[in-house]
Design a protein around this motif. Structure first.
Motif, mmCIF file in Angstrom:
data_model
loop_
_atom_site.group_PDB
_atom_site.id
_atom_site.type_symbol
_atom_site.label_atom_id
_atom_site.label_comp_id
_atom_site.label_asym_id
_atom_site.label_seq_id
_atom_site.Cartn_x
_atom_site.Cartn_y
_atom_site.Cartn_z
ATOM 1 N N HIS A 175 0.841 -1.203 0.000
ATOM 2 C CA HIS A 175 0.000 0.000 0.000
ATOM 3 C C HIS A 175 0.874 1.252 0.000
ATOM 4 C CE1 HIS A 175 -3.288 2.699 0.833
ATOM 5 N NE2 HIS A 175 -4.144 1.701 0.879
ATOM 6 N N ARG A 176 0.479 2.260 -0.766
ATOM 7 C CA ARG A 176 1.306 3.460 -0.919
ATOM 8 C C ARG A 176 1.348 4.312 0.347
ATOM 9 N NH1 ARG A 176 -1.745 2.929 -5.482
ATOM 10 N NH2 ARG A 176 -0.639 2.536 -7.438
ATOM 11 N N ILE A 177 0.264 4.356 1.101
ATOM 12 C CA ILE A 177 0.205 5.255 2.264
ATOM 13 C C ILE A 177 1.278 4.923 3.299
ATOM 14 C CG2 ILE A 177 -1.195 5.927 4.270
ATOM 15 C CD1 ILE A 177 -3.606 6.018 2.453
ATOM 16 N N PRO A 178 1.397 3.685 3.780
ATOM 17 C CA PRO A 178 2.471 3.396 4.749
ATOM 18 C C PRO A 178 3.862 3.600 4.171
ATOM 19 C CG PRO A 178 1.330 1.383 4.104
ATOM 20 C CD PRO A 178 0.511 2.511 3.596
ATOM 21 N N THR A 179 4.020 3.388 2.857
ATOM 22 C CA THR A 179 5.329 3.618 2.238
ATOM 23 C C THR A 179 5.712 5.087 2.334
ATOM 24 O OG1 THR A 179 4.988 1.782 0.692
ATOM 25 C CG2 THR A 179 6.663 3.410 0.118
ATOM 26 N N LEU B 240 4.519 7.264 4.477
ATOM 27 C CA LEU B 240 4.706 7.588 5.900
ATOM 28 C C LEU B 240 6.090 7.167 6.378
ATOM 29 C CD1 LEU B 240 1.224 6.556 7.385
ATOM 30 C CD2 LEU B 240 2.089 8.876 7.038
ATOM 31 N N LEU B 241 6.555 6.006 5.930
ATOM 32 C CA LEU B 241 7.865 5.514 6.352
ATOM 33 C C LEU B 241 8.999 6.368 5.794
ATOM 34 C CD1 LEU B 241 7.344 1.656 6.125
ATOM 35 C CD2 LEU B 241 7.874 2.956 8.184
ATOM 36 N N VAL B 242 8.859 6.812 4.558
ATOM 37 C CA VAL B 242 9.894 7.674 3.973
ATOM 38 C C VAL B 242 9.957 9.000 4.729
ATOM 39 C CG1 VAL B 242 10.576 8.956 1.916
ATOM 40 C CG2 VAL B 242 9.788 6.592 1.704
ATOM 41 N N ALA B 243 8.789 9.566 5.051
ATOM 42 C CA ALA B 243 8.762 10.805 5.831
ATOM 43 C C ALA B 243 9.336 10.581 7.224
ATOM 44 C CB ALA B 243 7.321 11.327 5.928
ATOM 45 N N ALA B 244 9.004 9.437 7.836
ATOM 46 C CA ALA B 244 9.541 9.104 9.161
ATOM 47 C C ALA B 244 11.056 9.006 9.121
ATOM 48 C CB ALA B 244 8.942 7.785 9.648
ATOM 49 N N ALA C 109 0.466 0.794 12.278
ATOM 50 C CA ALA C 109 -0.929 0.632 12.691
ATOM 51 C C ALA C 109 -1.853 0.559 11.474
ATOM 52 C CB ALA C 109 -1.349 1.787 13.594
ATOM 53 N N PHE C 110 -1.565 1.367 10.463
ATOM 54 C CA PHE C 110 -2.352 1.345 9.231
ATOM 55 C C PHE C 110 -2.358 -0.056 8.629
ATOM 56 C CE2 PHE C 110 -3.058 1.737 4.719
ATOM 57 C CZ PHE C 110 -4.003 2.744 4.591
ATOM 58 N N GLU C 111 -1.201 -0.690 8.593
ATOM 59 C CA GLU C 111 -1.098 -2.031 8.038
ATOM 60 C C GLU C 111 -1.818 -3.058 8.913
ATOM 61 O OE1 GLU C 111 -0.077 -2.391 5.085
ATOM 62 O OE2 GLU C 111 2.071 -2.066 4.799
ATOM 63 N N LEU C 112 -1.613 -2.980 10.208
ATOM 64 C CA LEU C 112 -2.185 -3.980 11.105
ATOM 65 C C LEU C 112 -3.709 -3.911 11.180
ATOM 66 C CD1 LEU C 112 0.384 -3.872 14.052
ATOM 67 C CD2 LEU C 112 0.246 -5.531 12.187
ATOM 68 N N LEU C 113 -4.265 -2.744 10.903
ATOM 69 C CA LEU C 113 -5.719 -2.599 10.914
ATOM 70 C C LEU C 113 -6.352 -3.036 9.599
ATOM 71 C CD1 LEU C 113 -6.152 0.813 12.769
ATOM 72 C CD2 LEU C 113 -7.101 -1.385 13.497
ATOM 73 N N GLY C 114 -5.525 -3.325 8.604
ATOM 74 C CA GLY C 114 -6.051 -3.698 7.295
ATOM 75 C C GLY C 114 -6.504 -5.143 7.236
ATOM 76 N N GLU C 115 -7.203 -5.458 6.151
ATOM 77 C CA GLU C 115 -7.651 -6.826 5.914
ATOM 78 C C GLU C 115 -6.474 -7.692 5.485
ATOM 79 O OE1 GLU C 115 -10.562 -8.023 6.388
ATOM 80 O OE2 GLU C 115 -12.024 -6.391 6.313
ATOM 81 N N MET D 203 11.653 16.510 15.660
ATOM 82 C CA MET D 203 11.919 15.707 14.462
ATOM 83 C C MET D 203 11.975 14.218 14.800
ATOM 84 S SD MET D 203 14.705 18.065 12.424
ATOM 85 C CE MET D 203 14.675 17.038 10.957
ATOM 86 N N ARG D 204 12.684 13.861 15.874
ATOM 87 C CA ARG D 204 12.771 12.451 16.260
ATOM 88 C C ARG D 204 11.398 11.889 16.615
ATOM 89 N NH1 ARG D 204 16.806 14.248 19.804
ATOM 90 N NH2 ARG D 204 15.381 13.719 21.502
ATOM 91 N N THR D 205 10.637 12.663 17.378
ATOM 92 C CA THR D 205 9.340 12.192 17.856
ATOM 93 C C THR D 205 8.332 12.107 16.715
ATOM 94 O OG1 THR D 205 9.802 13.226 19.999
ATOM 95 C CG2 THR D 205 7.531 12.605 19.558
ATOM 96 N N ALA D 206 8.346 13.085 15.819
ATOM 97 C CA ALA D 206 7.449 13.029 14.665
ATOM 98 C C ALA D 206 7.790 11.836 13.780
ATOM 99 C CB ALA D 206 7.541 14.329 13.865
ATOM 100 N N GLY D 207 9.092 11.543 13.641
ATOM 101 C CA GLY D 207 9.492 10.372 12.870
ATOM 102 C C GLY D 207 8.970 9.088 13.482
ATOM 103 N N ALA D 208 9.068 8.980 14.806
ATOM 104 C CA ALA D 208 8.553 7.794 15.489
ATOM 105 C C ALA D 208 7.041 7.683 15.319
ATOM 106 C CB ALA D 208 8.908 7.850 16.973
ATOM 107 N N ALA D 209 6.344 8.818 15.408
ATOM 108 C CA ALA D 209 4.880 8.812 15.260
ATOM 109 C C ALA D 209 4.471 8.324 13.879
ATOM 110 C CB ALA D 209 4.331 10.212 15.517
ATOM 111 N N LEU D 210 5.179 8.757 12.841
ATOM 112 C CA LEU D 210 4.841 8.332 11.482
ATOM 113 C C LEU D 210 5.147 6.848 11.275
ATOM 114 C CD1 LEU D 210 6.016 11.383 9.343
ATOM 115 C CD2 LEU D 210 3.691 10.768 10.046
ATOM 116 N N PHE D 211 6.245 6.375 11.861
ATOM 117 C CA PHE D 211 6.560 4.940 11.789
ATOM 118 C C PHE D 211 5.450 4.116 12.427
ATOM 119 C CE2 PHE D 211 8.295 1.538 14.577
ATOM 120 C CZ PHE D 211 8.447 0.557 13.605
#
Length: 264
Positions: free
Chosen positions: A78-82, A84-88, A241-247, A228-236
């Protein structure tokens, strides 16, 4: 049969609570201390109630999902977590780069060395976030190191930070930062379990949702490296969570175009 919690509503409510938590923490920092820097208790009650609501939301979402320990059953392209991870990755690596450049006046040689090691691990962990996103997007078999290095980083960061904070007798000064780091550490630890097809979906989801909330709350404490560190952790954690909540991804029997269009 209980109904599985929907991903989008859960995440929207979580982000709303996180935004409210940030504003309440910012207000508490303005009105919650007297001229001597001692806590007055003002502005804290609503924030504590909001924290309890966020934890209850995380528990509700976590208990509503089934066990699913295999990596391939949870993490998709899925593109959304990808994204988010790059931004993190950029935020975490940037924040740790600031730490590496900090001279830290008054620190002993051992403390300075350990701080540099943690900062370097943070930069590498940022690169690991990029690797996570690339591996998921390409559908490749995960490399364990990309998931294990962030675990080591968050353990060290939690230990070093708490050693500094624990000298402060006013717990409210650092408790939200501590909660944010602990949940990030536990989220990374449980996320790494999926690489070995032994992940705890419920535990990982719970800590990820709590971690997003507490990370957003403590952004109000300020400081560029910390933000910056905390925002990165939040996005990770949000990406996880986005993935784990998926089907669970099932083989698609429809057209190829339908298979290539992941749903929220």
């Amino acid at each position: 049969m209980t109904k599985k919690p929907e991903r989008l509503p859960i995440l929207m409510v979580l982000l709303a609570l996180s935004a409210a938590g940030y504003m309440l923490r910012a207000r508490q920092l303005r009105v919650g201390f007297d001229a001597a820097g001692l806590p007055t208790g003002q502005g804290l009650a609503l924030l504590v109630i909001l924290c309890a609501l966020a934890v209850l939301l995380a528990a509700f979402a976590a208990l509503g999902v089934r066990k699913r320990p295999a990596f391939a059953d949870n993490f998709t392209d899925h593109r959304i977590p990808t994204v988010l991870l790059v931004a993190a990755a950029g935020l975490l690596a940037g924040g740790c780069a600031f730490d590496l450049m900090d001279r830290q006046m008054g620190a002993t040689s051992v403390e300075l060395l350990l701080s540099r090691v943690a900062g370097a691990l943070g930069v590498v962990s940022g690169l690991c976030f990029v690797a996570m996103g690339a591996i998921r997007h390409q559908g490749k078999k995960p490399a364990a190191a990309a998931w294990l290095i962030p675990v080591v980083y968050y353990i060290l960061q939690t230990v070093f930070s708490f050693k500094t904070w624990s000298t402060d007798p006013v717990i409210v000064d650092y408790c939200f930062k501590l909660f944010a780091l602990i949940t990030a550490m536990l989220s990374a630890f449980h996320a790494a379990g999926f690489v070995f097809d032994a992940g705890s979906r419920r535990a990982c989801l719970f800590f990820c949702l709590c971690g997003v909330f507490f990370s957003c709350v403590t952004l109000a404490d300020g400081g560029t490296p910390h933000i910056m560190r905390t925002a990165g952790a939040a996005l990770f954690m949000l990406a996880t969570a986005f993935e784990l909540l998926g089907e669970k991804k099932e083989p698609c029997e429809e057209s190829e175009a339908a298979c290539d269009s992941p749903a929220l």
